[in-house]
Design an enzyme around this catalytic site. Structure first.
Site, PDB file in Angstrom:
ATOM      1  N   GLU A  94       8.100  -9.993   7.947  1.00  0.00           N
ATOM      2  CA  GLU A  94       9.114 -10.632   7.129  1.00  0.00           C
ATOM      3  C   GLU A  94       9.902  -9.579   6.355  1.00  0.00           C
ATOM      4  O   GLU A  94       9.356  -8.548   5.963  1.00  0.00           O
ATOM      5  CB  GLU A  94       8.469 -11.635   6.160  1.00  0.00           C
ATOM      6  CG  GLU A  94       7.848 -12.825   6.878  1.00  0.00           C
ATOM      7  CD  GLU A  94       7.202 -13.839   5.950  1.00  0.00           C
ATOM      8  OE1 GLU A  94       7.313 -15.049   6.251  1.00  0.00           O
ATOM      9  OE2 GLU A  94       6.603 -13.432   4.939  1.00  0.00           O
ATOM     10  N   CYS A 141      14.516  -5.985   0.968  1.00  0.00           N
ATOM     11  CA  CYS A 141      13.111  -5.589   0.878  1.00  0.00           C
ATOM     12  C   CYS A 141      12.547  -5.557   2.292  1.00  0.00           C
ATOM     13  O   CYS A 141      12.566  -6.570   2.996  1.00  0.00           O
ATOM     14  CB  CYS A 141      12.354  -6.590   0.005  1.00  0.00           C
ATOM     15  SG  CYS A 141      10.584  -6.272  -0.130  1.00  0.00           S
ATOM     16  N   CYS A 148      -1.613  -5.518   6.188  1.00  0.00           N
ATOM     17  CA  CYS A 148      -1.816  -4.420   5.245  1.00  0.00           C
ATOM     18  C   CYS A 148      -3.304  -4.173   5.080  1.00  0.00           C
ATOM     19  O   CYS A 148      -4.109  -5.106   5.087  1.00  0.00           O
ATOM     20  CB  CYS A 148      -1.188  -4.767   3.896  1.00  0.00           C
ATOM     21  SG  CYS A 148      -1.276  -3.429   2.675  1.00  0.00           S
ATOM     22  N   CYS A 152      -5.154  -5.702  -1.900  1.00  0.00           N
ATOM     23  CA  CYS A 152      -4.923  -5.997  -3.315  1.00  0.00           C
ATOM     24  C   CYS A 152      -5.127  -7.492  -3.582  1.00  0.00           C
ATOM     25  O   CYS A 152      -4.696  -8.334  -2.795  1.00  0.00           O
ATOM     26  CB  CYS A 152      -3.514  -5.580  -3.716  1.00  0.00           C
ATOM     27  SG  CYS A 152      -3.210  -3.804  -3.506  1.00  0.00           S
ATOM     28  N   CYS A 155      -1.987 -10.127  -3.642  1.00  0.00           N
ATOM     29  CA  CYS A 155      -0.952  -9.993  -2.611  1.00  0.00           C
ATOM     30  C   CYS A 155      -1.394 -10.661  -1.316  1.00  0.00           C
ATOM     31  O   CYS A 155      -2.517 -10.453  -0.842  1.00  0.00           O
ATOM     32  CB  CYS A 155      -0.654  -8.513  -2.370  1.00  0.00           C
ATOM     33  SG  CYS A 155       0.668  -8.220  -1.176  1.00  0.00           S
ATOM     34  N   SER A 253       2.618   0.895  -7.742  1.00  0.00           N
ATOM     35  CA  SER A 253       1.901  -0.336  -8.061  1.00  0.00           C
ATOM     36  C   SER A 253       0.677   0.039  -8.881  1.00  0.00           C
ATOM     37  O   SER A 253      -0.340   0.468  -8.334  1.00  0.00           O
ATOM     38  CB  SER A 253       1.485  -1.052  -6.769  1.00  0.00           C
ATOM     39  OG  SER A 253       2.616  -1.503  -6.061  1.00  0.00           O
ATOM     40  N   CYS A 372       7.609 -11.445  -4.843  1.00  0.00           N
ATOM     41  CA  CYS A 372       6.694 -10.314  -4.764  1.00  0.00           C
ATOM     42  C   CYS A 372       5.270 -10.775  -4.501  1.00  0.00           C
ATOM     43  O   CYS A 372       4.747 -11.663  -5.172  1.00  0.00           O
ATOM     44  CB  CYS A 372       6.757  -9.533  -6.078  1.00  0.00           C
ATOM     45  SG  CYS A 372       5.687  -8.089  -6.115  1.00  0.00           S
TER      46      CYS A 372
END
Length: 389
Positions: A94, A141, A148, A152, A155, A253, A372
């Site tokens: 995305e 973005c 990933c 985290c 997320c 981050s 986010c």
């Protein structure tokens, strides 16, 4: 040594020169090919009308063509558009287009991340003085991985883990496609590497895509308008600084001011704890008058106490930073959530009083899961995380 040849979209002009010279092509054709791809956004060799027919046939045989296909566009009520893109192997990623009306006072309308890439507005001010209609300035973005590996807790991108890295052609290809999908009156002004994946975990492809996007013969994005966000891969932060002379804007981050809390939120902290990360930030060759963006997701009951804000202020003392507070956006894979607005304001007040430029991220695109932390691998099965640690 590369085990596989570079995809045509990933090649820089000097690499085109070498490959085309070996075929006996004239020297200027390398520049023409690169400009067709990266300045004009044309990936169909048959449409490259000023190239010899034999060269167009060669480019087609090499596989030059679309590297990703838009499968679905989710449009938010606030104008944000989230694009679901299908890659050649069937995987999906995305990318998000965030429009904002430019002109005097427009910073108040921007996400803090976009504002971090917009320290200078001379062009917009000049247009306003000339009486020109304000342009719709777009920040894109982009993603760097399918999934990933960072894990985290706030997320959605890492719910299913890392499936694969994106190639430089797939990273830059998102921008080529995003630019082609701009609407009337819009212009692409900024690119932020803040989508799916950890950009510095896929360093080689990320660095190559940066060179492609900022090349003067291509899109020619200013390095001031490109921001790379990282969860804190210390060796790669140093490498990014060395390879690009600190010209690429850096966002970190952080999300906590002590190792125990940060390790619970972000497993990468166990490998690169705060003292290592802060040393890397101090060593980053930041140009004068530039600042590092500190991203801090506020999670209710976890890292949102004013005492945490005081620890954060102390931790960052002496670093040229701006702080971007992000009230956590809800995700299906976690029961964690954002603090009350009063709690966010109190946290910001502590940092402002300590002398920091501190923004609160205005939520954009959350009604289409484009905010986010909400970009997710299509088909990923959420595993609900109810507590940290």
């Amino acid at each position: 040594m590369r085990s596989t040849p570079l995809h045509p979209v990933a090649r820089l002009p000097e690499e085109w020169s070498a490959s085309l010279a070996a075929r006996g092509e004239r020297s200027f054709t390398a520049k023409q090919v690169f400009q067709w791809i990266h300045r004009r956004g044309v990936l169909d060799p048959a449409a490259m009308t000023n190239l010899p027919a034999r060269l167009r046939e060669h480019l087609a045989a090499e596989g030059l063509g679309e590297v990703l296909t838009p499968e679905r566009v989710h449009r938010s009520e606030d104008g944000t558009r989230k694009l679901l893109l299908r890659l050649r192997d069937g995987a999906t990623i995305e990318t998000v287009l965030l429009p904002s009306v430019s002109g005097p006072g427009s910073h108040a309308q921007l996400d803090a991340d976009a504002a971090a890439a917009l320290d200078d507005d001379e062009d917009d001010d000049a247009a306003a003085e000339a009486g020109a209609a304000p342009r719709v300035r777009v920040t894109q973005c982009i993603s760097t991985q399918v999934g990933c590996a960072m894990g985290c807790g706030f997320c959605a991108s890492g719910v299913a883990g890392l499936k694969r890295h994106l190639g430089a052609e797939e990273i830059a290809g998102q921008v080529l496609l995003g630019r082609a999908m701009l609407e009337e009156g819009e212009e692409l002004r900024n690119v932020v590497y803040m989508g799916m994946g950890e950009p510095l975990h896929n360093y080689e492809a990320t660095a190559r895509s940066l060179r492609l996007l900022t090349h003067p013969e291509g899109i020619n994005l200013s390095t001031r308008r490109v921001t790379v966000s990282t969860s804190g891969l210390v060796p790669e932060i140093a490498r990014l600084g060395a390879d690009f002379g600190g010209q690429i804007a850096l966002a970190i981050s952080l999300h906590a001011a002590d190792d125990e809390t940060r390790s619970a939120l972000m497993p990468i902290n166990r490998k690169h704890p705060l003292d290592e990360l802060l040393a890397a930030l101090r060593a980053y060759p930041l140009p004068r008058r530039r600042r590092i963006t500190i991203e801090y997701t506020l999670v209710a009951g976890q890292n949102d106490d004013p005492a945490e804000a005081r620890r954060l202020a102390k931790l960052l003392r002496g670093l040229p930073v701006k702080i971007n507070l992000i009230p956590m956006n809800p995700i299906e894979a976690s029961s964690l959530g954002p603090p009350a607005q009063e709690r966010v304001a109190a946290f910001q007040e502590v940092l402002t009083q300590a002398g920091y430029s501190c923004f609160v991220r205005r939520r954009r695109g959350d009604d289409v899961s484009a905010a986010c932390g909400q970009l997710v691998l299509l088909g990923a099965k959420p595993k609900v995380r109810r507590a940290l640690g």
